[in-house]
Design a protein around this motif. Structure first.
Motif, short mmCIF file in Angstrom:
data_model
loop_
_atom_site.label_atom_id
_atom_site.label_comp_id
_atom_site.label_asym_id
_atom_site.label_seq_id
_atom_site.Cartn_x
_atom_site.Cartn_y
_atom_site.Cartn_z
N SER A 156 0.89 -1.18 0.05
CA SER A 156 0.00 0.11 -0.09
C SER A 156 0.84 1.05 0.11
CB SER A 156 -0.82 0.02 1.14
OG SER A 156 -0.28 0.12 2.36
N ILE A 157 0.45 2.27 -0.73
CA ILE A 157 1.21 3.40 -0.73
C ILE A 157 0.22 4.53 -0.73
CG2 ILE A 157 3.22 2.65 -2.02
CD1 ILE A 157 2.07 3.85 -4.63
N GLY A 158 0.46 5.76 -0.11
CA GLY A 158 -0.57 6.73 0.37
C GLY A 158 0.43 8.06 0.42
N THR A 159 -0.43 9.34 -0.03
CA THR A 159 0.25 10.61 0.20
C THR A 159 -1.04 11.45 0.82
OG1 THR A 159 1.42 12.38 -0.77
CG2 THR A 159 -0.38 11.11 -2.23
N TYR A 160 -0.81 12.54 1.15
CA TYR A 160 -1.49 13.53 2.09
C TYR A 160 -0.82 14.73 1.78
CZ TYR A 160 -4.37 16.33 5.25
OH TYR A 160 -4.97 17.42 5.63
N GLN A 176 -0.59 28.87 5.84
CA GLN A 176 -0.43 28.95 7.23
C GLN A 176 0.06 27.38 7.61
OE1 GLN A 176 -2.99 30.84 9.93
NE2 GLN A 176 -3.87 32.10 8.39
N ASP A 177 -0.66 26.49 6.71
CA ASP A 177 -0.50 25.24 7.38
C ASP A 177 -0.22 24.27 5.98
OD1 ASP A 177 -1.54 23.18 9.73
OD2 ASP A 177 -2.02 22.25 7.75
N GLN A 178 0.95 23.76 5.98
CA GLN A 178 1.36 22.90 4.62
C GLN A 178 1.78 21.71 5.10
OE1 GLN A 178 4.23 23.45 0.71
NE2 GLN A 178 3.77 25.27 2.24
N MET A 179 1.23 20.58 4.66
CA MET A 179 1.69 19.13 5.12
C MET A 179 1.77 18.38 4.06
SD MET A 179 2.18 16.92 7.45
CE MET A 179 1.62 17.33 9.19
N HIS A 180 3.09 17.69 3.82
CA HIS A 180 3.39 16.72 2.99
C HIS A 180 3.68 15.25 3.60
CE1 HIS A 180 3.58 19.96 0.15
NE2 HIS A 180 4.30 20.52 0.92
N TYR A 206 6.27 19.31 7.71
CA TYR A 206 5.11 20.00 8.26
C TYR A 206 5.54 21.43 8.21
CZ TYR A 206 1.33 21.88 11.31
OH TYR A 206 0.42 22.52 11.90
N THR A 207 4.96 22.29 7.51
CA THR A 207 5.27 23.69 7.55
C THR A 207 4.44 24.68 8.04
OG1 THR A 207 7.31 23.53 5.93
CG2 THR A 207 6.50 25.79 6.57
N ALA A 208 4.35 25.20 9.26
CA ALA A 208 3.17 25.93 9.52
C ALA A 208 3.42 27.05 10.45
CB ALA A 208 2.15 25.13 10.50
#
Length: 749
Positions: A156-160, A176-180, A206-208
């Motif tokens: 399984s592979i996933g990304t957000y 303001q909220d950047q999530m990888h 995570y950059t926030a």
């Protein structure tokens, strides 16, 4: 230590093989007490990027603890908050909320823990893509695919990918909220399906920089708030354009500049090995072992009071133009931290031959190394929407590193836990558990003390406060502790569907690594938590009801708090505080299903949280202040009345739902002379399934568009005379999310 871990695991496996065979499960007449039901922790009125905290009668912690695949997502809440590398979603097969008893046994803390499991071992190919957007420009793509590929192997592979500009659109950071997040899993099934072994990897960046602060008038007579100068809470920004920060580095004492983005980016690597195996006698072994490496850069721009400045006070714009008017001070903390941890959890579970005992034997071997440098300073800007930065006497910041922190240490927790769910008779069921944890700590910190509580000797001038050039990196010693925990749950059926229930939890805790961060030796006395509740249950075909009296107390509650000098509001200090908290309460929880498709969940809690053993004397530049005694005062920021109302109705492919939460007034200051009046948090939504491949969810947050203003008045925290705060007192504070409409489209293939 790793040898000890291996020996214990081998012993568990040999023990499992010697136990008798498991018969077919006879009955499961007792509802599970392992999970807390009917509490949607992802409906968070304060933030949409982390779970909400559920009150247990004690002050809220820093963040919700999260488990992923059997181990904590973060060893400790700080310096790497659990939500820094977790969002849930398409790459997870499920999540639940561990009960207080379960958290005590598995984690050594009396708190609610969000438990999640990664997607793995699918029977056939499956894919899922969720796309979410809202009226403020938020964009989230959450996707996963999973499939078998022969001979018992699956992947399984996933990304957000999340990009949220926020509702108040900051100039300092447009997103303001950047999530990888990127996840990958490979799993092998063996032994004719009785065994499963897997390897999971997750990377999160995570950059926030969130800033849900605003200006408003506070009315001390009734706890209400009014708009200030057309400042729209939730829509206007109170943070200046800080595209970079200047600070005096803790590492070398030099003035340093860093971009705001670099100062707020966190990288996480998680590598997890999992094993599940069912022996021929029915005993099950579950093992999870995770290595984690996290590098944290986080900036907090805390409010530090508003005051009126005159042209002679030395405040000016960047171009040198003198400024007079309201000034908003910010206490900036820039944290440079890391976590290196290796956490292993193993559990054996099974049933007795007569099926009356459902037992468990478990092991935690958790090792963590963590450290942090905290660079601090006070910065000023206009008190208005979209403010401009201000210089003080020609400098951008003042009071550098007067609240600095440093530690670099390691901690090991080796724990054995066991539990037994026992069907004594058809009417009586009990569950008992015990956890015995050995904890060792060692490391370095910026401590210069000869006795507990003695402060470090710093220059403490307004420009250059404390740095590691001025203090020795001292080893804070080696500590070994034994931390026990006990749980008990009981249920006695008097009549069909009606009976008595009770629960007791005790856990002992010790200082953790971050407690050594400041210039004071932490309180070394043990932290004891006792929780007891008991009452009745009543279940029938259309209702499930429990009504219980509760009592919970915690000793040696530790925190570091800002205090303002009553004689000089421009002076703010941070002090370590130790006190106890005790709460009596009455909770009623019901789920009603009067007709097909309709369900209603209601919860009402009446509680009275009080401070215990709470006295302290702050010391400011002009000398010691008075001795304050807050024993039996109500705990700030906690309500005495909490209610939740959650109706839902499903018909065909449509589901309609609402969620209303009420919390009564909350005191602002520890003298209990000022408070914010109660508020409602409201949610609602419509879910529609178009077909087996496509579905939609339309959600509304803050339906009533309440501001939910809250915060503290530093100058009034120690005040008994509050006449100056009765009418239209200008202050700044936080607010709940404004009225928001959000749409999610899900594609399954």
């Amino acid at each position: 230590m790793k040898t000890c871990q291996f020996v214990v695991l081998v012993g568990l496996c040999l023990f499992a093989n010697r136990l008798s065979a498991q018969d077919t499960i006879r009955r499961d007449s007792i509802p599970s007490t392992k999970e807390e039901k009917n509490r949607n922790v992802m409906l968070n009125a304060s933030s949409d990027n982390q779970p909400r905290q559920i009150s247990i009668g004690l002050p809220d912690g820093e963040a919700v603890d999260i488990f992923e695949d059997g181990t904590p997502n973060s060893y400790l809440f700080w310096p790497d908050y659990p939500y820094y590398s977790w969002r849930g979603g398409a790459s997870y097969s499920g999540q639940s909320l561990l009960s207080l008893s379960e958290s005590t046994l598995q984690y050594g803390k009396c708190t609610y823990v969000l438990n999640s499991s990664s997607l793995s071992n699918p029977d056939n190919f499956q894919g899922l893509v969720n796309y979410t957007t809202n009226i403020y420009g938020k964009q989230v793509v959450d996707a996963s695919i999973a499939s078998p590929f022969g001979h018992g192997w699956t992947y399984s592979i996933g990304t957000y990918q999340g990009f949220d500009p926020g509702s108040n659109h900051l100039d300092a950071m447009p997103i303001q909220d950047q999530m990888h997040i990127y996840k990958a899993n490979i799993t092998k099934t063996f032994a004719e399906g009785r065994g499963k072994i897997g390897l999971n990897y997750k990377f999160a960046r995570y950059t926030a920089i969130s800033d849900n602060y605003g200006l408003f008038y506070f009315n001390g007579k009734d706890g209400s708030v009014d708009k200030y100068d057309n400042f729209d809470l939730g829509r206007d920004q109170l943070l200046p354009d800080f595209q970079y920060i200047n600070y005096v580095s803790m590492k070398n004492g030099q003035m340093t500049r860093k971009t705001l983005e670099d100062a707020n980016t966190i990288d996480n690597h998680h590598l997890t090995f999992t094993l599940e195996y069912q022996f021929n006698n029915g005993i099950k072994l579950a093992l999870s072992s995770k290595f984690k490496s996290a590098k944290d850069n986080t900036t907090m721009m805390k409010l530090a009071g508003i005051f009126q400045a005159s042209p002679t006070d030395g405040y000016a714009y960047d171009d040198g133009t003198p400024y007079s008017g309201y000034v908003q001070n910010r206490y900036m903390l820039y944290f440079e931290g890391f976590e290196r941890s290796w956490m292993t959890t193993a559990e054996l579970t099974g049933k007795s031959s007569n099926q009356n005992h459902n037992w468990r034997l478990g092991l935690n071997e958790w090792w963590n190394r963590a450290g942090i440098y905290t660079n601090t300073g006070v910065y000023a800007h206009e008190a208005k929407a979209s403010p401009r930065r201000l210089l003080k006497d020609g400098q951008e910041g003042t009071d550098y590193n007067t609240g600095s922190e440093y530690y670099d240490g390691h901690e090991n927790r080796l724990a054995l836990f066991a539990s037994d769910d026992w069907d004594i008779t058809d009417h009586l069921w009990v569950s008992m558990g015990v956890r015995m944890e050995w904890m060792r700590q060692q490391g370095n910190a910026a401590l210069a003390f000869t006795d507990v509580g003695q402060s470090i000797d710093t220059t403490n001038d307004r420009t250059y406060g404390f740095s590691l050039k001025q203090a020795h990196r001292n080893r804070f010693g080696t500590y070994d502790w034994l931390n026990p925990g006990f749980t008990f749950n009981g249920r006695y059926t008097l009549l069909k569907g009606f009976g008595l229930v009770g629960e007791y939890v005790y856990v002992k805790q010790r200082p953790n690594l971050q407690d050594y961060a400041g210039p004071y030796m932490p309180q070394m006395d043990p932290i004891n938590v006792n929780m007891a509740k008991g009452g009745i249950f009543w279940n029938n075909a259309w209702m499930q009801l429990t009504s219980q009296l509760t009592y919970i107390n915690q000793t040696k509650y530790k925190f570091r708090e800002q205090f303002t000098n009553p004689n000089d509001q421009s002076e703010t200090i941070i002090l370590p505080i130790v006190n106890d908290v005790a709460t009596m309460g009455w909770t009623n929880d019901a789920v009603v299903t009067p007709f097909k498709g309709f369900s209603f969940h209601g919860l009402l809690t009446l509680q009275n949280p009080k401070y215990k053993n709470f006295t302290f004397q702050p010391v400011f530049k002009d000398g010691p202040g008075q001795l304050y005694d807050f024993n039996n005062k109500n705990v700030i920021a906690m309500s005495k009345v909490i209610a939740e109302l959650d109706p839902s109705y499903q018909t065909g492919d449509w589901r309609f739902w609402l969620s209303f939460r009420y919390q009564s007034k909350q005191y602002i200051n520890r003298t209990n002379t000022l408070y914010f009046k109660g508020r409602w948090e409201t949610f609602g939504g419509v879910d529609y399934t178009y077909n087996k491949h496509v579905s939609f969810s339309l959600n509304v947050i803050n339906i009533l568009n309440q501001k939910g203003a809250s915060g503290s008045i530093a100058a009034a925290d120690l005040a008994t005379d509050v006449s100056g705060y009765q009418n239209h007192y200008l202050m700044s504070g936080t607010y709940i999310r404004p009225f928001t409409v959000e749409l999610t489209t899900s594609l399954k293939f």
